[in-house]
Design an enzyme around this catalytic site. Sequence first.
Site, PDB file in Angstrom:
ATOM      1  N   PRO A  71       0.797  -1.236   0.000  1.00 54.81           N
ATOM      2  CA  PRO A  71       0.000   0.000   0.000  1.00 54.81           C
ATOM      3  C   PRO A  71       0.830   1.287   0.000  1.00 54.81           C
ATOM      4  CG  PRO A  71       0.105  -0.912   2.218  1.00 54.81           C
ATOM      5  CD  PRO A  71       0.848  -1.870   1.331  1.00 54.81           C
ATOM      6  N   GLY A  72       2.158   1.183   0.066  1.00 56.24           N
ATOM      7  CA  GLY A  72       2.971   2.397  -0.087  1.00 56.24           C
ATOM      8  C   GLY A  72       3.816   2.774   1.124  1.00 56.24           C
ATOM      9  N   ALA A  73       3.989   1.849   2.069  1.00 55.76           N
ATOM     10  CA  ALA A  73       4.755   2.191   3.283  1.00 55.76           C
ATOM     11  C   ALA A  73       6.240   2.429   2.983  1.00 55.76           C
ATOM     12  CB  ALA A  73       4.598   1.092   4.330  1.00 55.76           C
TER      13      ALA A  73
ATOM     14  N   LYS B 131      13.130  -8.357  -1.376  1.00 55.26           N
ATOM     15  CA  LYS B 131      12.672  -9.384  -0.438  1.00 55.26           C
ATOM     16  C   LYS B 131      12.751 -10.747  -1.108  1.00 55.26           C
ATOM     17  CE  LYS B 131       8.102  -9.794   1.109  1.00 55.26           C
ATOM     18  NZ  LYS B 131       7.102  -9.287   2.068  1.00 55.26           N
TER      19      LYS B 131
ATOM     20  N   ASP C 204       2.164  -4.107 -14.100  1.00 53.13           N
ATOM     21  CA  ASP C 204       3.002  -5.265 -13.774  1.00 53.13           C
ATOM     22  C   ASP C 204       4.464  -4.877 -14.009  1.00 53.13           C
ATOM     23  OD1 ASP C 204       4.415  -7.719 -13.899  1.00 53.13           O
ATOM     24  OD2 ASP C 204       2.564  -8.779 -14.398  1.00 53.13           O
TER      25      ASP C 204
HETATM   26  C1  LIG Z   1       4.468  -7.182   0.496  1.00 51.05           C
HETATM   27  S1  LIG Z   1       3.614  -6.166  -0.620  1.00 51.05           S
HETATM   28  C2  LIG Z   1       4.646  -4.744  -0.641  1.00 51.05           C
HETATM   29  C3  LIG Z   1       4.519  -3.856   0.569  1.00 51.05           C
HETATM   30  C4  LIG Z   1       5.219  -2.526   0.352  1.00 51.05           C
HETATM   31  N1  LIG Z   1       6.666  -2.712   0.256  1.00 51.05           N
HETATM   32  C5  LIG Z   1       4.951  -1.542   1.490  1.00 51.05           C
HETATM   33  O1  LIG Z   1       5.828  -1.376   2.327  1.00 51.05           O
HETATM   34  O2  LIG Z   1       3.857  -0.957   1.528  1.00 51.05           O
HETATM   35  C6  LIG Z   1       4.047  -6.892  -2.186  1.00 51.05           C
HETATM   36  C7  LIG Z   1       3.342  -6.222  -3.368  1.00 51.05           C
HETATM   37  O3  LIG Z   1       3.921  -6.697  -4.583  1.00 51.05           O
HETATM   38  C8  LIG Z   1       2.932  -6.596  -5.576  1.00 51.05           C
HETATM   39  N2  LIG Z   1       3.335  -7.366  -6.772  1.00 51.05           N
HETATM   40  C9  LIG Z   1       3.578  -8.694  -6.871  1.00 51.05           C
HETATM   41  N3  LIG Z   1       3.922  -9.027  -8.132  1.00 51.05           N
HETATM   42  C10 LIG Z   1       3.914  -7.868  -8.860  1.00 51.05           C
HETATM   43  C11 LIG Z   1       4.162  -7.548 -10.226  1.00 51.05           C
HETATM   44  N4  LIG Z   1       4.532  -8.493 -11.106  1.00 51.05           N
HETATM   45  N5  LIG Z   1       4.056  -6.260 -10.613  1.00 51.05           N
HETATM   46  C12 LIG Z   1       3.697  -5.300  -9.731  1.00 51.05           C
HETATM   47  N6  LIG Z   1       3.439  -5.542  -8.423  1.00 51.05           N
HETATM   48  C13 LIG Z   1       3.532  -6.805  -7.989  1.00 51.05           C
HETATM   49  C14 LIG Z   1       1.694  -7.117  -4.872  1.00 51.05           C
HETATM   50  O4  LIG Z   1       0.519  -6.679  -5.524  1.00 51.05           O
HETATM   51  C15 LIG Z   1       1.871  -6.537  -3.455  1.00 51.05           C
HETATM   52  O5  LIG Z   1       1.125  -5.350  -3.304  1.00 51.05           O
END
Ligand SMILES: C[S@@+](CC[C@H](N)C(=O)[O-])C[C@H]1O[C@@H](n2cnc3c(N)ncnc32)[C@H](O)[C@@H]1O
Length: 207
Positions: free
Chosen positions: A80-82, A159, A127
């Site tokens: 969500p953008g943290a 990660k 994506d």
């Molecule tokens: C763990 S969350 C990230 C949290 C973020 N770092 C924060 O601190 O708010 C992982 C995100 O990766 C996104 N994601 C996974 N595969 C993706 C892709 N191929 N393209 C864009 N986003 C992707 C997911 O939708 C998810 O919102």
Amino acid sequence: MWGFSVWRRCIHCSLSVMKKLKGKTAAEQRWVLRQLKDPYVKASHAQNFRCRSAFKLLEIDDKFRLLQPGYSVVDCGAAPGAWSQVAVERVNSAGTSRHGLPRGTVIGIDLLNIPPLDGAHFLSSHDVTHTATHAKLLELLPQDLAEMILLPRGSLLCKYWDGVLSHQLQEKLSSVFHSVRSIKPDASRKDSAERYFLARMYKKPVK
Ligand SMILES: C[S@@+](CC[C@H](N)C(=O)[O-])C[C@H]1O[C@@H](n2cnc3c(N)ncnc32)[C@H](O)[C@@H]1O
């Protein structure tokens, strides 16, 4: 009197916890209870972070000083953008620094919607693996970065889930970065296989 007020507060807390658990499956209830007990969740609410993951980046950046005013950051999987919130502040992309520091750039990409944030450009519903997304990213990046996205000597923080294939990713990163280390921040849950590779000093690609 003190005992009474604590007792009254406890009843209030129990009622509000029960409300949060009502109608949830056992797994959902476990998740809610874990969230309620988690000090990083509480701190993220108090400090207006969108989620607790902000503390992982703060911890890594306090130690390794990756984010400097004026730098450009591409946050892949940003919702969500943290992490973007942390990056905006540290690279001064909203221009809020009172010390005349250089202004950086933060671009976040996600398949999901990322609520707007001052100082960040978000590509929601994109994506990161698609070439169309790369083309949009290049348009948003400052001129000097537009050619190759990551500059020579740039850093990548990613990660990964610790498992049988992690060493393959590490080897791949080691072939293009001078330094690669594996990190487990305190804010990362102990029972999670989540870890981070910090790859630094990107090697200039040989043409
Ligand atoms: C763990 S969350 C990230 C949290 C973020 N770092 C924060 O601190 O708010 C992982 C995100 O990766 C996104 N994601 C996974 N595969 C993706 C892709 N191929 N393209 C864009 N986003 C992707 C997911 O939708 C998810 O919102």
